[in-house]
Design an enzyme around this catalytic site. Structure first.
Site, PDB file in Angstrom:
ATOM      1  N   HIS A  70     -14.554  22.043  -2.856  1.00 46.00           N
ATOM      2  CA  HIS A  70     -16.083  21.916  -3.271  1.00 46.00           C
ATOM      3  C   HIS A  70     -16.984  22.702  -2.072  1.00 46.00           C
ATOM      4  O   HIS A  70     -17.757  23.385  -2.442  1.00 46.00           O
ATOM      5  CB  HIS A  70     -16.347  20.723  -3.414  1.00 46.00           C
TER       6      HIS A  70
ATOM      7  N   TYR B 135     -23.654  16.667  -9.130  1.00 45.47           N
ATOM      8  CA  TYR B 135     -22.589  15.330  -9.776  1.00 45.47           C
ATOM      9  C   TYR B 135     -23.390  14.942 -11.037  1.00 45.47           C
ATOM     10  O   TYR B 135     -22.515  14.678 -11.967  1.00 45.47           O
ATOM     11  CB  TYR B 135     -22.302  14.629  -8.687  1.00 45.47           C
TER      12      TYR B 135
ATOM     13  N   GLU C 214     -17.744  15.767   1.563  1.00 49.45           N
ATOM     14  CA  GLU C 214     -18.250  17.148   1.825  1.00 49.45           C
ATOM     15  C   GLU C 214     -19.479  16.958   2.617  1.00 49.45           C
ATOM     16  O   GLU C 214     -19.584  18.002   3.181  1.00 49.45           O
ATOM     17  CB  GLU C 214     -18.940  17.622   0.130  1.00 49.45           C
TER      18      GLU C 214
ATOM     19  N   GLY D  60       5.861  35.410  -0.938  1.00 54.75           N
ATOM     20  CA  GLY D  60       4.878  36.248  -1.429  1.00 54.75           C
ATOM     21  C   GLY D  60       3.628  36.364  -0.334  1.00 54.75           C
ATOM     22  O   GLY D  60       3.727  36.327   0.869  1.00 54.75           O
TER      23      GLY D  60
ATOM     24  N   GLY E 295      -4.848  28.117  -5.852  1.00 57.06           N
ATOM     25  CA  GLY E 295      -5.043  27.871  -7.271  1.00 57.06           C
ATOM     26  C   GLY E 295      -5.304  26.181  -7.224  1.00 57.06           C
ATOM     27  O   GLY E 295      -5.575  25.630  -6.375  1.00 57.06           O
TER      28      GLY E 295
END
Length: 405
Positions: free
Chosen positions: A87, A97, A139, A276, A398
């Site tokens: 975030h 929020y 955060e 990878g 991801g």
């Protein structure tokens, strides 16, 4: 702490919410984007299209509810840390929020219908706001540590000074602050967000890329694999722009470094396992150790399609010379006679990485980065071999998490 009355209701309704979790979060995203289309600029449209994002959100909400009610065995802290760092890398603030909460509760009511009484809605609203308050606090601390003031933008312009082909469909971008200011430090394993504008007024998209260079340098480096669509999936929106349109002299919008995982944890033997483009944090770790702890025993275990697809392969001999206790173990799906030409010190094998063949010491720390199935396989093998779970760090490209985390 969840109130006693809400805890009883959440415990009773948790199986139903868990069973319909992805339907709820899918409905939530549809409702929220319809009401606030500007928020599409913050979310990965590819993950939305594949359903990965709704699955990740459903798993996070359920895991937090299990944590509050004592029904979950896995610790919730790693999930919250990962969400908070992601975030922060997107610039999400506390003002988002209430919007999320309103549409999430509406989605729960829409999917579960009459089962959502006023008492059930109030209990799950309490769960949401406990989760939101935890994330807002985490955060806020991350923004403070990154030097981002309240209400300030996380974005800064960086100028591209070099574009380097690294392997098939892989390029590195060397960047310096466009304002001539200082280059922030980072920990190997951290990433930055890159924001690009799409053609045709389609808005913005943001992706996270691990910093692949050495901390403390006068520049940053990110290494980007071009995502080519397969099986009907579209090409990567951001990686295609970076590969096709970004040249030396251009500017990119980058966030400060974020990411809860250090690739150089501990001070004993270290094993870096990658597949990878997951090699990027390992390269940063090796560069960092070459400058700060050259005597540390390190094993780099890397899997790739073949030597041509192996990014930063030509840098390995130089790092081996700086790290006398570095051991290289490479697995390629396809091997040729010259696979060892650029890495004469490496042991090159054909096929998939075998966790049983990874060199371990009793005090080894491990860092994993690569596709989720690969990391689940390796982590499972390491746990069976007795590596404590707290000594296995990992970074995911991801929205997913490893099993049991």
């Amino acid at each position: 702490m969840l109130s006693e009355s809400s805890a009883a209701i959440v415990t009773a309704t948790l199986p139903v919410v868990r069973a319909h979790g992805e339907a709820i979060t899918g409905c939530f995203y549809q409702r929220m984007f319809a009401a606030h289309p500007e928020l599409l600029d913050l979310f990965n449209r590819s993950n939305q299209a594949t359903g990965q994002q709704k699955a990740a959100l459903a798993a996070a909400v359920v895991a937090y509810a299990e944590h509050l009610t004592g029904a979950g065995a896995a610790p919730c802290g790693p999930i919250l840390d990962r969400i908070a760092h992601k975030h922060a890398s997107l610039g999400i603030t506390a003002t988002s929020y209430p919007i999320v909460g309103r549409h999430l509760m509406a989605a729960i009511g829409e999917v579960l219908g009459d089962a959502v009484t006023a008492e059930v809605a109030a209990a799950w609203d309490e769960v949401y706001w406990l989760l939101a308050c935890e994330l807002i606090a985490r955060e806020a601390r991350l923004y403070t540590a990154a030097g981002v003031g309240e209400g300030a933008s996380i974005w800064r312009d960086w100028r591209v000074t070099e574009v380097t082909p690294e392997a098939t469909d892989v390029r590195s971008f060397t960047l310096v602050p466009a304002d001539g200011g200082p280059v922030p430090g980072f920990v190997p394993g951290q990433y930055v967000s890159v924001a690009v504008d799409l053609d045709g007024g389609l808005g913005q998209q943001i992706r996270q890329y691990s910093l692949s260079g050495a901390p403390g340098a006068d520049h940053w480096r990110i290494t980007v694999k071009r995502v080519r669509g397969a099986g009907g999936a579209p090409d990567g929106l951001v990686s295609t722009v970076l590969h096709e349109r970004v040249a030396v002299g251009d500017t990119l919008r980058l966030s400060p470094p974020f990411g809860e995982v250090s690739a150089v944890a501990g001070d004993g033997p270290l094993v870096l396992v990658s597949a990878g483009i997951g090699l990027t944090p390992a390269m940063s770790a090796l560069e960092h150790l070459a400058a700060t702890a050259p005597e540390r025993p390190v094993v780099l275990v890397h899997a790739d399609r073949d030597a041509a697809a192996h990014a930063h392969r030509d840098a390995l001999p130089g790092l081996y010379a700086k790290l006398p206790h570095l051991r290289l173990k490479l697995w390629y799906e396809e091997t040729t006679e010259d696979d060892g030409a650029a890495t004469p010190t490496a042991e090159v094998a054909r096929g998939r990485v075998d966790p049983e063949l990874i060199p371990l010491s009793p005090d080894t720390h491990v860092h994993l980065c690569g596709p989720l199935p690969f990391m689940n396989q390796i982590r499972g093998g390491l746990l069976r071999r007795g590596v404590p779970v707290e000594r296995i760090a990992y970074e995911v490209f991801g929205p997913g998490m490893l099993r049991g985390v």
